[in-house]
Design a protein around this motif. Structure first.
Motif, PDB file in Angstrom:
ATOM      1  N   VAL A  39      27.436   7.352  16.248  1.00  0.00           N
ATOM      2  CA  VAL A  39      26.888   8.302  17.204  1.00  0.00           C
ATOM      3  C   VAL A  39      27.117   9.748  16.784  1.00  0.00           C
ATOM      4  O   VAL A  39      26.375  10.651  17.205  1.00  0.00           O
ATOM      5  CB  VAL A  39      27.501   8.038  18.602  1.00  0.00           C
ATOM      6  CG1 VAL A  39      28.971   8.385  18.622  1.00  0.00           C
ATOM      7  CG2 VAL A  39      26.752   8.792  19.687  1.00  0.00           C
ATOM      8  N   HIS A  40      28.123   9.992  15.938  1.00  0.00           N
ATOM      9  CA  HIS A  40      28.394  11.375  15.520  1.00  0.00           C
ATOM     10  C   HIS A  40      27.252  11.957  14.695  1.00  0.00           C
ATOM     11  O   HIS A  40      27.203  13.177  14.468  1.00  0.00           O
ATOM     12  CB  HIS A  40      29.691  11.437  14.708  1.00  0.00           C
ATOM     13  CG  HIS A  40      29.621  10.706  13.391  1.00  0.00           C
ATOM     14  ND1 HIS A  40      29.867   9.364  13.264  1.00  0.00           N
ATOM     15  CD2 HIS A  40      29.316  11.143  12.144  1.00  0.00           C
ATOM     16  CE1 HIS A  40      29.727   8.998  12.009  1.00  0.00           C
ATOM     17  NE2 HIS A  40      29.389  10.059  11.303  1.00  0.00           N
ATOM     18  N   MET A  41      26.309  11.106  14.233  1.00  0.00           N
ATOM     19  CA  MET A  41      25.196  11.593  13.424  1.00  0.00           C
ATOM     20  C   MET A  41      24.079  12.204  14.268  1.00  0.00           C
ATOM     21  O   MET A  41      23.138  12.800  13.725  1.00  0.00           O
ATOM     22  CB  MET A  41      24.624  10.445  12.585  1.00  0.00           C
ATOM     23  CG  MET A  41      25.610   9.826  11.617  1.00  0.00           C
ATOM     24  SD  MET A  41      26.040  10.948  10.270  1.00  0.00           S
ATOM     25  CE  MET A  41      24.518  10.907   9.314  1.00  0.00           C
TER      26      MET A  41
ATOM     27  N   PHE B 274      29.149   3.518  22.492  1.00  0.00           N
ATOM     28  CA  PHE B 274      29.045   4.333  21.288  1.00  0.00           C
ATOM     29  C   PHE B 274      30.084   3.875  20.275  1.00  0.00           C
ATOM     30  O   PHE B 274      31.221   3.555  20.640  1.00  0.00           O
ATOM     31  CB  PHE B 274      29.273   5.817  21.601  1.00  0.00           C
ATOM     32  CG  PHE B 274      28.304   6.379  22.603  1.00  0.00           C
ATOM     33  CD1 PHE B 274      26.973   6.017  22.573  1.00  0.00           C
ATOM     34  CD2 PHE B 274      28.724   7.278  23.575  1.00  0.00           C
ATOM     35  CE1 PHE B 274      26.070   6.528  23.492  1.00  0.00           C
ATOM     36  CE2 PHE B 274      27.827   7.799  24.504  1.00  0.00           C
ATOM     37  CZ  PHE B 274      26.502   7.417  24.455  1.00  0.00           C
ATOM     38  N   ALA B 275      29.710   3.890  18.996  1.00  0.00           N
ATOM     39  CA  ALA B 275      30.642   3.561  17.911  1.00  0.00           C
ATOM     40  C   ALA B 275      30.578   4.668  16.870  1.00  0.00           C
ATOM     41  O   ALA B 275      29.490   5.173  16.560  1.00  0.00           O
ATOM     42  CB  ALA B 275      30.291   2.221  17.275  1.00  0.00           C
ATOM     43  N   THR B 276      31.742   5.060  16.334  1.00  0.00           N
ATOM     44  CA  THR B 276      31.778   6.125  15.331  1.00  0.00           C
ATOM     45  C   THR B 276      33.026   6.015  14.475  1.00  0.00           C
ATOM     46  O   THR B 276      34.076   5.582  14.945  1.00  0.00           O
ATOM     47  CB  THR B 276      31.731   7.519  15.991  1.00  0.00           C
ATOM     48  OG1 THR B 276      31.814   8.531  14.978  1.00  0.00           O
ATOM     49  CG2 THR B 276      32.898   7.709  16.945  1.00  0.00           C
TER      50      THR B 276
ATOM     51  N   VAL C 194      32.119  14.287  17.295  1.00  0.00           N
ATOM     52  CA  VAL C 194      31.457  14.058  18.576  1.00  0.00           C
ATOM     53  C   VAL C 194      31.825  15.198  19.513  1.00  0.00           C
ATOM     54  O   VAL C 194      33.012  15.521  19.664  1.00  0.00           O
ATOM     55  CB  VAL C 194      31.886  12.704  19.185  1.00  0.00           C
ATOM     56  CG1 VAL C 194      31.224  12.484  20.538  1.00  0.00           C
ATOM     57  CG2 VAL C 194      31.546  11.564  18.229  1.00  0.00           C
ATOM     58  N   PRO C 195      30.868  15.855  20.163  1.00  0.00           N
ATOM     59  CA  PRO C 195      31.189  16.986  21.043  1.00  0.00           C
ATOM     60  C   PRO C 195      32.162  16.588  22.156  1.00  0.00           C
ATOM     61  O   PRO C 195      32.131  15.461  22.664  1.00  0.00           O
ATOM     62  CB  PRO C 195      29.825  17.379  21.625  1.00  0.00           C
ATOM     63  CG  PRO C 195      28.830  16.876  20.635  1.00  0.00           C
ATOM     64  CD  PRO C 195      29.423  15.629  20.060  1.00  0.00           C
TER      65      PRO C 195
END
Length: 552
Positions: free
Chosen positions: A149-151, A175-177, A183-184
Motif C-alpha cells: 500500500v505504500h506505493m 493493507f499490507a506493506t 505510509v502517511p
C-alpha cells in the motif's frame, strides 16, 4: 499443510496437478498454519470473538512473513459461514464452505485484491470509493486487500482518507506493506496495525522439516539449518531456497551442496580463520581467505560467519548459552572462546567486523576489502586488554602486558632488554577520574573538547585507557575517534572511547548544578539565614563569582 487449492491426498497431489513451487503450495490456509505470529493471531481471535472488529487493518513486516496470507485468512475468518451454512465470523474458518473456498482460490466477488505497485493512481482508488457504496453480493463483508500500500501516490492516499475513516458497515480494508514508514500518518491513525515478526530460525527448521517429510525429500539436518538461517526470518525466502536445493540435489539435499549453493563457508573453516586472526597470524589469515575465494565462498558470508562466532561466544560469556540449534561441539567451542576473550576485545572485534561488512558491500573488489578487514582484525587482536593494562598500572599484573589470547612472541632485541618498557612511564600519571581528565584536556589546550565532555555526555564507565560515554546531544560521526586522538596527545597513552545508550551519570555540568542547589538549600536551612529572609522578604540569595568579587 495448507495449499492454494482445495486439500488433496498427498500421494496423489503431485501426479494430479502441475508442479507448484513450495512457497505457493504450502501457503497457510488457516491461522493454525501461520507460524511465528502467535501474538497477532491471539489479538485477532479475541477481536472476532468479542465482535470488536476494526474497519481497517494494516499488516507490516519484512518480506515473506505472511502479510498477504494473513489478509486472506482474515477475509476468510470474517466471511466464513461454516459447513452447515449457519456459522458466523470465526478465527478458525472451516475451509470447506463456499466463501472459504472461493477466497482461497481468489475468485470471490466480494473480496478484491489490488497490487498498489501497479495501481498507484487516484483513479484506481476512486473505483474503490465508488464500489464501497454498494452492499456485498454474497458475503457478509466486502473486503479490499491492498498489497504494498505504500506505493500509492499522495493523491490516492488523500482520496482514500474519508472513506477509510468512515466506511460503510459492510466494508473492511486490509493493507499490507514492507515499508510502513512510507505510509502517511493520516492513514496509519485510521488503521489497526499489526507488526508481523521475523520467523525464528528454530520455527523455520521445524516448518521446513515437515515439508520435506511430506514431499518425501531426504535432507541433512545441517543443510536444513543453513537454509533456515539464510532465509533471515522469511518463510517464503526459505521455501524458495529449499526448492532450489531440492532441484540442485536431484531430490536429495546434502549439506555440502547447500553450502556451495549459498556460497557459505563451513563452521570449521570459520573457527580456523578466527583462531588465526586472534593469534595475530596475518599470513595464515590471508591464505585462508584465498582458499575460500578459490572455493567460491562469498567474502561477505565469511565475515558474517565470524560475527556469528563472536555473537555465540558473547552469549556464552554472558551465561545465556549458545545457539540452541548448534551442536554440542559448537556450543563448547563458543564457551571456550568466550572464556578466553575479554568483553572489550569481543566488542572491538564485533565493531570492526560490522564496519568491514559495510566496506565489503561498497568496495569495487569485495575480496580485496575482505583482506583489509582481516588485517585490521589481526592488528586489533594484538592490542592489550584494557583490564590487563589497568592491572599492570596498579602493580597487580605480571611484568609485561600481553594480549588476552596466547600467541608466540618474537625474542626481544638486545637494546629493548636493557631499557625499561616505555608504556608504564607514558601512562603512569593518567587521570584518576573523568573530572580530572576533563581538567587535563582544558589545561593542555583542548578547551572545546573539555566543554563537550562537561555538558554534552554522561559517563557510563571510566578506567585508565577506557571510557564509555552516553551522548546527550548530537556529537558528530567521528567524535569517538577524535576524542581518542586528543586523549592520546595529552596523556601519551592509547584510549578506547565507546559511545552507548546505556545508563549513565548526569553530565558534569548537571552535577555541578545539583551541587550548587544542594549547597543553596543547606544555606537557606540555616536558622540565621532563615531569620534574615523572614525579616526582609525581598532578600535574595545570589551566587557571586570570586573573579567578579575581586573587581567589585
Amino acid at each position: 499443510m495448507g495449499l492454494d487449492l482445495p486439500a488433496q491426498p498427498l500421494e496423489k497431489s503431485a501426479a494430479a496437478s502441475p508442479y507448484r513451487v513450495l512457497a505457493r503450495k504450502y501457503r497457510p490456509q488457516s491461522f493454525g498454519e501461520l507460524i511465528g505470529q502467535d501474538a497477532m493471531v491471539r489479538t485477532l481471535g479475541n477481536a472476532i470473538a468479542t465482535g470488536r472488529i476494526a474497519h481497517a487493518f494494516l499488516l507490516t513486516g519484512v518480506r515473506g512473513v505472511g502479510k498477504t496470507s494473513t489478509a486472506r485468512l482474515v477475509a476468510k475468518a470474517l466471511n466464513c459461514i461454516g459447513p452447515d451454512g449457519q456459522g458466523g465470523p470465526t478465527i478458525d474458518p472451516c475451509g470447506v464452505c463456499e466463501p472459504c473456498r472461493a477466497i482461497a482460490e481468489g475468485r470471490h466477488i466480494d473480496v478484491t485484491e489490488m497490487d498498489a505497485a501497479s495501481h498507484t493512481g487516484v483513479d484506481d482508488v476512486r473505483e474503490i470509493i465508488e464500489a464501497v457504496r454498494y452492499s456485498a453480493v454474497s458475503a457478509r463483508f466486502k473486503i479490499y486487500i491492498i498489497d504494498e500500500v505504500h506505493m500509492l501516490s499522495k493523491n490516492a492516499f488523500n482520496a482514500l482518507l474519508k472513506t477509510l475513516e468512515e466506511p460503510p458497515a459492510h466494508v473492511k480494508f486490509l493493507f499490507a506493506t514492507t515499508e510502513v514508514n512510507k505510509v502517511p500518518v493520516t492513514v496509519l491513525s485510521r488503521c489497526q496495525r499489526f507488526d508481523l515478526r521475523r520467523i525464528p530460525a528454530e520455527a523455520l527448521v521445524d516448518h521446513f522439516r515437515r515439508i520435506t517429510e511430506i514431499e518425501q525429500v531426504s535432507i541433512e539436518p545441517d543443510a536444513l539449518l543453513m537454509i533456515a538461517r539464510a532465509a533471515e526470518g522469511s518463510a517464503r525466502d526459505g521455501l524458495s531456497l529449499l526448492d532450489q536445493a531440492i532441484a540442485h540435489g536431484g531430490g536429495e539435499v546434502k549439506t555440502e551442496a547447500v553450502r556451495d549453493m549459498l556460497g557459505l563457508a563451513d563452521r570449521g573453516r570459520i573457527r580456523r580463520l578466527l583462531s588465526l586472526l586472534l593469534a595475530g597470524d596475518a599470513s595464515g589469515s590471508l591464505a585462508e581467505l584465498d582458499e575460500a575465494q578459490a572455493l567460491g565462498i562469498d567474502p561477505a558470508a565469511l565475515l558474517r560467519g565470524l560475527m556469528e562466532q563472536l555473537h555465540a561466544a558473547s552469549r556464552a560469556k554472558a551465561g545465556r548459552g549458545g545457539d540452541p540449534l548448534a551442536s554440542a561441539e559448537e556450543r563448547a567451542a563458543s564457551e571456550e572462546l568466550g572464556a578466553s576473550l575479554g568483553w572489550s576485545q569481543l566488542h572491538r572485534l564485533w565493531q570492526l567486523l560490522l564496519k568491514g561488512l559495510s566496506d565489503v558491500s561498497l568496495a569495487p573488489d569485495p575480496n580485496e576489502a575482505a583482506a583489509m578487514v582481516l588485517l585490521r582484525l589481526v592488528h586489533a587482536a594484538d592490542l592489550p586488554d584494557p583490564a590487563a593494562l589497568i592491572a599492570r598500572l596498579q602493580g597487580q599484573g605480571e611484568g609485561t602486558v600481553t594480549a588476552p589470547t596466547p600467541r608466540a612472541a618474537p625474542p626481544p632485541a638486545a637494546p629493548r632488554a636493557e631499557a625499561p618498557a616505555p608504556q608504564p612511564q607514558a601512562t603512569s600519571s593518567l587521570p584518576g577520574s573523568f573530572r580530572d581528565l576533563v581538567s587535563l584536556l582544558e589545561a593542555k589546550g583542548k578547551p572545546l573538547r573539555a566543554v563537550q565532555l562537561t555538558g554534552q555526555v554522561g559517563l557510563i564507565r571510566f578506567a585508565a585507557g577506557d571510557i564509555a560515554l552516553k551522548p546527550l546531544q548530537p556529537l558528530g560521526a567521528n567524535f569517538a575517534r577524535e576524542l581518542e586522538a586528543d586523549l592520546r596527545a595529552v596523556t601519551g597513552a592509547s584510549w578506547q572511547v565507546t559511545l552507548s545508550d546505556g545508563e549513565a551519570e548526569p553530565s558534569l555540568a548537571a552535577q555541578e548544578r545539583m551541587e550548587e542547589e544542594r549547597a543553596r538549600d543547606a544555606i537557606l536551612a540555616e536558622p540565621s539565614v532563615a531569620a534574615v529572609l523572614s525579616a526582609f522578604p525581598e532578600t535574595k540569595l545570589e551566587t557571586v563569582n570570586p573573579k567578579d568579587a575581586q573587581h567589585a
